[in-house]
Design a protein around this motif. Structure first.
Motif, PDB file in Angstrom:
ATOM      1  N   PHE A 193       0.911  -1.070   0.047  1.00 21.16           N
ATOM      2  CA  PHE A 193      -0.095  -0.026  -0.007  1.00 21.16           C
ATOM      3  C   PHE A 193       0.775   1.143   0.122  1.00 21.16           C
ATOM      4  CE2 PHE A 193      -2.108   3.158   2.971  1.00 21.16           C
ATOM      5  CZ  PHE A 193      -2.844   3.726   1.815  1.00 21.16           C
ATOM      6  N   PRO A 194       0.881   1.910  -1.064  1.00 23.15           N
ATOM      7  CA  PRO A 194       1.589   3.092  -1.103  1.00 23.15           C
ATOM      8  C   PRO A 194       0.947   4.311  -0.576  1.00 23.15           C
ATOM      9  CG  PRO A 194       1.519   2.290  -3.426  1.00 23.15           C
ATOM     10  CD  PRO A 194       0.467   1.568  -2.513  1.00 23.15           C
ATOM     11  N   GLN A 195       1.384   5.144   0.353  1.00 23.45           N
ATOM     12  CA  GLN A 195       0.702   6.057   0.939  1.00 23.45           C
ATOM     13  C   GLN A 195       0.244   7.357   0.187  1.00 23.45           C
ATOM     14  OE1 GLN A 195       1.247   6.652   5.281  1.00 23.45           O
ATOM     15  NE2 GLN A 195       2.952   5.144   5.118  1.00 23.45           N
ATOM     16  N   VAL A 196      -0.392   7.182  -0.995  1.00 24.45           N
ATOM     17  CA  VAL A 196      -1.048   8.090  -1.617  1.00 24.45           C
ATOM     18  C   VAL A 196      -2.452   8.065  -1.667  1.00 24.45           C
ATOM     19  CG1 VAL A 196       1.210   8.256  -3.162  1.00 24.45           C
ATOM     20  CG2 VAL A 196      -0.588   6.614  -3.920  1.00 24.45           C
ATOM     21  N   ASP A 197      -2.925   9.107  -1.900  1.00 22.63           N
ATOM     22  CA  ASP A 197      -4.518   8.996  -1.665  1.00 22.63           C
ATOM     23  C   ASP A 197      -5.384   9.078  -3.049  1.00 22.63           C
ATOM     24  OD1 ASP A 197      -6.974   9.546  -0.508  1.00 22.63           O
ATOM     25  OD2 ASP A 197      -6.894  11.790  -0.670  1.00 22.63           O
ATOM     26  N   VAL A 198      -6.010   7.684  -3.238  1.00 22.23           N
ATOM     27  CA  VAL A 198      -6.609   7.455  -4.420  1.00 22.23           C
ATOM     28  C   VAL A 198      -8.166   6.997  -3.906  1.00 22.23           C
ATOM     29  CG1 VAL A 198      -6.909   6.128  -6.400  1.00 22.23           C
ATOM     30  CG2 VAL A 198      -4.716   6.610  -5.637  1.00 22.23           C
ATOM     31  N   PRO A 199      -9.260   8.277  -3.556  1.00 18.19           N
ATOM     32  CA  PRO A 199     -10.509   7.887  -3.007  1.00 18.19           C
ATOM     33  C   PRO A 199     -11.277   6.923  -4.115  1.00 18.19           C
ATOM     34  CG  PRO A 199     -10.029  10.323  -2.968  1.00 18.19           C
ATOM     35  CD  PRO A 199      -8.927   9.559  -3.827  1.00 18.19           C
ATOM     36  N   THR A 200     -12.274   5.928  -3.480  1.00 15.37           N
ATOM     37  CA  THR A 200     -12.481   5.101  -4.352  1.00 15.37           C
ATOM     38  C   THR A 200     -13.635   5.812  -5.275  1.00 15.37           C
ATOM     39  OG1 THR A 200     -12.685   3.137  -2.517  1.00 15.37           O
ATOM     40  CG2 THR A 200     -14.342   2.904  -4.191  1.00 15.37           C
ATOM     41  N   ARG A 201     -14.309   6.683  -4.854  1.00 11.21           N
ATOM     42  CA  ARG A 201     -15.352   7.333  -5.910  1.00 11.21           C
ATOM     43  C   ARG A 201     -14.690   8.033  -6.841  1.00 11.21           C
ATOM     44  NH1 ARG A 201     -20.515   8.887  -2.862  1.00 11.21           N
ATOM     45  NH2 ARG A 201     -20.431   8.210  -0.811  1.00 11.21           N
ATOM     46  N   ASP A 202     -13.462   8.504  -6.747  1.00  8.92           N
ATOM     47  CA  ASP A 202     -12.578   9.159  -7.664  1.00  8.92           C
ATOM     48  C   ASP A 202     -12.346   8.152  -8.682  1.00  8.92           C
ATOM     49  OD1 ASP A 202     -13.259  11.573  -6.676  1.00  8.92           O
ATOM     50  OD2 ASP A 202     -11.041  11.727  -5.724  1.00  8.92           O
ATOM     51  N   ALA A 203     -11.611   7.029  -8.240  1.00  2.00           N
ATOM     52  CA  ALA A 203     -11.138   6.005  -9.040  1.00  2.00           C
ATOM     53  C   ALA A 203     -12.295   5.372 -10.053  1.00  2.00           C
ATOM     54  CB  ALA A 203     -10.658   4.856  -8.261  1.00  2.00           C
ATOM     55  N   ARG A 204     -13.539   5.101  -9.491  1.00  2.00           N
ATOM     56  CA  ARG A 204     -14.556   4.763 -10.207  1.00  2.00           C
ATOM     57  C   ARG A 204     -15.027   5.776 -11.403  1.00  2.00           C
ATOM     58  NH1 ARG A 204     -16.639   0.157  -8.048  1.00  2.00           N
ATOM     59  NH2 ARG A 204     -18.306   0.066  -9.578  1.00  2.00           N
ATOM     60  N   GLN A 205     -14.885   6.905 -11.090  1.00  2.00           N
ATOM     61  CA  GLN A 205     -15.218   7.862 -11.918  1.00  2.00           C
ATOM     62  C   GLN A 205     -14.336   8.133 -13.059  1.00  2.00           C
ATOM     63  OE1 GLN A 205     -15.192  11.547  -9.890  1.00  2.00           O
ATOM     64  NE2 GLN A 205     -17.389  11.309  -8.758  1.00  2.00           N
ATOM     65  N   ALA A 304      10.508   3.813  -1.493  1.00  2.00           N
ATOM     66  CA  ALA A 304      11.273   4.634  -0.519  1.00  2.00           C
ATOM     67  C   ALA A 304      12.338   5.631  -1.169  1.00  2.00           C
ATOM     68  CB  ALA A 304      11.917   4.019   0.501  1.00  2.00           C
ATOM     69  N   GLU A 305      12.952   4.950  -2.474  1.00  2.00           N
ATOM     70  CA  GLU A 305      13.738   5.773  -3.214  1.00  2.00           C
ATOM     71  C   GLU A 305      13.046   7.019  -3.841  1.00  2.00           C
ATOM     72  OE1 GLU A 305      15.475   3.269  -6.022  1.00  2.00           O
ATOM     73  OE2 GLU A 305      16.707   2.137  -4.609  1.00  2.00           O
ATOM     74  N   SER A 306      11.773   6.862  -4.030  1.00  2.00           N
ATOM     75  CA  SER A 306      10.957   8.262  -4.503  1.00  2.00           C
ATOM     76  C   SER A 306      10.294   9.020  -3.448  1.00  2.00           C
ATOM     77  CB  SER A 306      10.011   7.544  -5.367  1.00  2.00           C
ATOM     78  OG  SER A 306      10.485   6.967  -6.704  1.00  2.00           O
ATOM     79  N   GLU A 307      10.922   8.611  -2.320  1.00  2.00           N
ATOM     80  CA  GLU A 307      10.146   9.365  -0.938  1.00  2.00           C
ATOM     81  C   GLU A 307       8.765   8.804  -0.821  1.00  2.00           C
ATOM     82  OE1 GLU A 307      11.232  13.381  -1.002  1.00  2.00           O
ATOM     83  OE2 GLU A 307      13.346  13.039  -0.721  1.00  2.00           O
ATOM     84  N   ILE A 308       8.349   7.804  -1.174  1.00  2.00           N
ATOM     85  CA  ILE A 308       6.780   7.372  -0.801  1.00  2.00           C
ATOM     86  C   ILE A 308       6.820   6.225   0.218  1.00  2.00           C
ATOM     87  CG2 ILE A 308       4.638   5.988  -1.961  1.00  2.00           C
ATOM     88  CD1 ILE A 308       5.807   7.167  -4.733  1.00  2.00           C
ATOM     89  N   GLU A 309       6.217   6.609   1.160  1.00  2.00           N
ATOM     90  CA  GLU A 309       5.880   5.689   2.299  1.00  2.00           C
ATOM     91  C   GLU A 309       5.051   4.404   2.072  1.00  2.00           C
ATOM     92  OE1 GLU A 309       5.510   7.410   6.214  1.00  2.00           O
ATOM     93  OE2 GLU A 309       7.154   8.953   6.157  1.00  2.00           O
ATOM     94  N   SER A 310       5.303   3.472   2.551  1.00  2.00           N
ATOM     95  CA  SER A 310       4.194   2.370   2.086  1.00  2.00           C
ATOM     96  C   SER A 310       4.372   1.129   3.201  1.00  2.00           C
ATOM     97  CB  SER A 310       4.801   1.625   0.940  1.00  2.00           C
ATOM     98  OG  SER A 310       6.103   1.206   1.079  1.00  2.00           O
ATOM     99  N   TYR A 311       3.208   0.505   3.284  1.00  2.00           N
ATOM    100  CA  TYR A 311       2.829  -0.873   4.270  1.00  2.00           C
ATOM    101  C   TYR A 311       2.915  -1.874   3.171  1.00  2.00           C
ATOM    102  CZ  TYR A 311       0.809   2.686   7.480  1.00  2.00           C
ATOM    103  OH  TYR A 311       0.492   3.636   8.531  1.00  2.00           O
ATOM    104  N   GLY A 312       3.569  -2.911   3.972  1.00  2.00           N
ATOM    105  CA  GLY A 312       3.432  -4.202   3.034  1.00  2.00           C
ATOM    106  C   GLY A 312       2.923  -5.531   3.882  1.00  2.00           C
ATOM    107  N   TYR A 313       2.237  -6.250   2.970  1.00  2.00           N
ATOM    108  CA  TYR A 313       1.698  -7.458   3.845  1.00  2.00           C
ATOM    109  C   TYR A 313       1.717  -8.787   2.940  1.00  2.00           C
ATOM    110  CZ  TYR A 313      -1.036  -3.601   5.682  1.00  2.00           C
ATOM    111  OH  TYR A 313      -1.499  -2.583   6.282  1.00  2.00           O
ATOM    112  N   VAL A 314       2.008  -9.768   3.655  1.00  2.00           N
ATOM    113  CA  VAL A 314       2.358 -11.146   2.852  1.00  2.00           C
ATOM    114  C   VAL A 314       1.296 -12.126   3.560  1.00  2.00           C
ATOM    115  CG1 VAL A 314       3.755 -13.251   2.530  1.00  2.00           C
ATOM    116  CG2 VAL A 314       4.666 -10.967   2.421  1.00  2.00           C
ATOM    117  N   SER A 315       0.301 -12.519   2.467  1.00  2.00           N
ATOM    118  CA  SER A 315      -0.757 -13.281   3.169  1.00  2.00           C
ATOM    119  C   SER A 315      -1.332 -14.318   2.299  1.00  2.00           C
ATOM    120  CB  SER A 315      -1.951 -12.267   3.298  1.00  2.00           C
ATOM    121  OG  SER A 315      -3.022 -13.084   3.768  1.00  2.00           O
TER     122      SER A 315
END
Length: 326
Positions: A193-205, A304-315
């Motif tokens: 999950f890159p910590q950038v904002d992509v609202p669901t409503r905007d993505a659907r539009q 991180a090299e592009s200064e984008i923080e992120s979360y990661g999950y393995v599942s």
């Protein structure tokens, strides 16, 4: 909310005093199956603690992990609102009171079904407290209503896998027609999950209302191939089929470094790579947890090299859905 569910007699003397429930995050669409496919993750997920009160009504007493973004108003929060819908359906709104704590363990707007997991946890909890008067199939319409409240569109590709676990196909929405699909044992998801904002409503539009027939034919073939691959336990067919020619090209514009992340995943052995739900989370499908962990680490390092923080999950795929923790 309209529903044809039958009302069952409930003995409130047997109602539980409290309950603690976990409901899983989900990967909707499974890359090629927009709005009709999804699977549940083992982690992350959301938790609800629910307690019986002597005063009828639904109250939210605490929310954590949301950075103050979610409403405490019981009529506006999807968890409490759906619990109210259920109590109204059972004609118990004047007889039952509960307090709700919501603990978010995944980012809001992540593309991992955050609102769906919370709603499922709340509805599963109140149903358990009342002695399971409704089956999971009967709970599903209330979960879908939560999605309608959250993002304006009552889709089931997040709530269905979160509620039932495993991989689900939503064949139809009116009425809801849900089909569980086989889960290959070695299937592992590497989610970032890159910590950038992509609202669901905007993505659907951004999604085109019309598509080229040749692209639709390719997508139909991929969906059919994926379903066949799951039934045949054919990882090569799964890999070939999890390709999106309709939605990904548009939504990828909103996700920084998307194609670079895709290249990293495929070069490290991923079967496929794409957007989880409406994004910005991305998912690589693998057959090995060590490989999935490596993919997550390399993508996070690249971001991180592009200064984008992120979360990661393995599942792996969560085949059970929500569960009682106490």
């Amino acid at each position: 909310m309209k529903t044809s569910l039958s009302k069952k007699k409930i003995n409130l003397d047997n109602m539980l005093d409290h309950i603690h429930v976990f409901a899983p995050a989900t990967v909707a669409n499974m890359i090629c199956g927009f709005d009709i496919l999804g699977f549940a993750l083992e982690e992350p997920g959301d938790e609800v603690i629910m307690r019986k009160t002597s005063v009828p009504g639904v109250v939210i007493t605490k929310i954590t992990g949301d950075d103050g973004r979610l409403p405490m108003d019981a009529d506006k929060n999807t968890v409490s609102a759906c619990v109210q819908f259920l109590l109204q359906h059972l004609e118990l709104e004047d007889r039952v009171g509960v307090e709700i704590e919501l603990h978010k363990h995944m980012p809001i707007g992540s593309g991992l079904g955050s609102s769906a997991a919370s709603t499922v946890a709340g509805l599963f909890a109140i149903n358990k407290m009342l002695g399971d008067p409704l089956s999971k199939e009967e709970l599903l319409p209330f979960c879908v209503e939560g999605e309608r409240l959250a993002c304006g569109h009552g889709h089931a590709d997040n709530v269905a896998p979160s509620l039932f676990g495993g991989i689900t196909l939503i064949r139809g929405h009116d009425p809801l027609d849900l089909i569980p699909l086989p889960v290959p044992e070695e299937l592992v998801a590497a989610v970032v999950f890159p910590q950038v904002d992509v609202p669901t409503r905007d993505a659907r539009q951004l999604i085109k209302e019309k598509v080229l027939l040749k692209d639709a034919v390719i997508q139909w073939g991929n969906i059919a191939g994926l379903v066949a691959g799951l039934f045949k336990n054919d990882y090569d067919l799964i890999s070939r089929s999890m390709q999106d020619v309709l939605i990904e090209p548009t939504r990828a514009i909103l996700i920084p470094q998307f194609y670079e992340m895709k290249q990293i995943a495929l070069e490290n052995g991923a079967l496929s790579f794409g957007i989880s739900g409406s994004g910005p989370s991305v998912v690589a499908i693998t057959r090995d947890k060590a490989m999935a962990k490596q993919i997550v680490e390399q993508i996070k390092a690249h971001l991180a090299e592009s200064e984008i923080e992120s979360y990661g999950y393995v599942s792996g795929v969560n085949v059970d859905g929500p569960k009682v923790l106490n």
